[in-house]
Write an enzyme that holds these catalytic residues in place. Structure first.
Site, PDB file in Angstrom:
ATOM      1  N   PRO A   2     102.783 179.022 -14.068  1.00 18.55           N
ATOM      2  CG  PRO A   2     105.071 178.784 -13.757  1.00 18.55           C
ATOM      3  CD  PRO A   2     103.795 178.918 -13.006  1.00 18.55           C
ATOM      4  NE  ARG A 256      93.408 180.919 -12.571  1.00 18.07           N
ATOM      5  CZ  ARG A 256      94.394 180.187 -13.076  1.00 18.07           C
ATOM      6  NH1 ARG A 256      94.499 178.908 -12.747  1.00 18.07           N
ATOM      7  NH2 ARG A 256      95.275 180.713 -13.895  1.00 18.07           N
TER       8      ARG A 256
END
Length: 266
Positions: A2, A256
């Site tokens: 999140p 990422r």
């Protein structure tokens, strides 16, 4: 994981439902020292970046970091039997919530909380945020801006979605070195993050597409994604850019996935 707006949204919810009154706190899983705060009054709930703090007093602050798998489930009373591995359960006058799978759930004192916050960069969603501090860290680095925006020591709360989208919205090449970022560009990026992340807190999802590029305006189908929201490049690899039609690209940067348009972000 999140992003920061989710934690601020949770903080506001918990502030509204539990603060100012005694809260029953337990740990059905048995892996959290719930007895240290059980029955105490929740003074306030607040967030800094991706960290949530339930403040019961100077000697007892529950620190939560959701990590990749942590979730809160919120329900109105009555309280039901626990289902699954519940790390922390809170029950107030009207609602109860269960926390499962967090990276961190621990009771700290004020000094320990200060130590965590000292390691974090300024949070665009906090009133006490100082964008100058973040810029000082950016301008001293040779790392790419895409990496720096994800570094929680530089700026707290920005994740992969906001990173990709704010760079696209300002036509910035993700590989631009931090020490090449002008003050004018940084101020524009920061101001945009404040607006975008505040909207995320309000609506509960990330929307970064300007009104003139929304599906109805462009006569295109809306995005279909479990995260919801309209975005320009995030998780749109191989699809045409809404603005120039060029194929959106992706690569792995600092472990990422990075998304960008090679034409709009030269």
């Amino acid at each position: 994981m999140p992003e920061g707006h989710t934690l601020h949204r949770l903080a506001r919810l918990h502030q509204r439902r539990y603060a100012g009154a005694p809260v029953a706190v337990s740990s059905p899983q048995g892996r959290f020292a719930a007895s240290l705060v059980d029955g105490r009054t929740l003074v306030r709930a607040e967030a800094h970046g991706k960290h949530l703090f339930h403040v019961y007093g100077p000697d007892a602050v529950v620190h939560v970091h959701l990590g990749l798998y942590g979730t809160f489930t919120e329900s109105p009373l009555p309280v039901l039997l626990p289902v699954g591995q519940v790390r922390m359960r809170m029950a107030g006058a009207t609602h109860w919530t269960d926390l499962r799978g967090p990276t961190a759930c621990e009771v700290l004192n004020t000094d320990e909380v200060k130590a965590i916050r000292a390691r974090l960069g300024p949070d665009p969603l906090r009133r006490d945020a100082n964008p100058d501090l973040a810029y000082e860290r950016v301008i001293r680095s040779r790392q790419s801006l895409a990496v720096l925006l994800m570094d929680q020591k530089v700026i707290a709360g920005v994740g992969n979605v906001y990173r990709a989208e704010v760079l696209f919205r300002h036509n910035v090449n993700p590989l631009l070195a931090g020490n090449k970022v002008s003050r004018e560009l940084w101020d524009a990026l920061w101001a945009d993050l404040v607006v975008l992340m505040k909207d995320g807190v309000k609506v509960g999802q990330i929307n970064t597409v300007r009104r003139e590029h929304m599906p109805r305006a462009m006569k295109r189908p809306p995005r279909v994604d479990r995260h919801g929201g309209e975005v320009y490049v995030y998780r749109r690899a191989g699809e045409p850019c809404f603005l120039c039609g060029t194929e959106v690209r992706t690569t792995v940067l600092a472990a990422r996935n990075l998304f960008w348009c090679p034409v709009c972000q030269p």
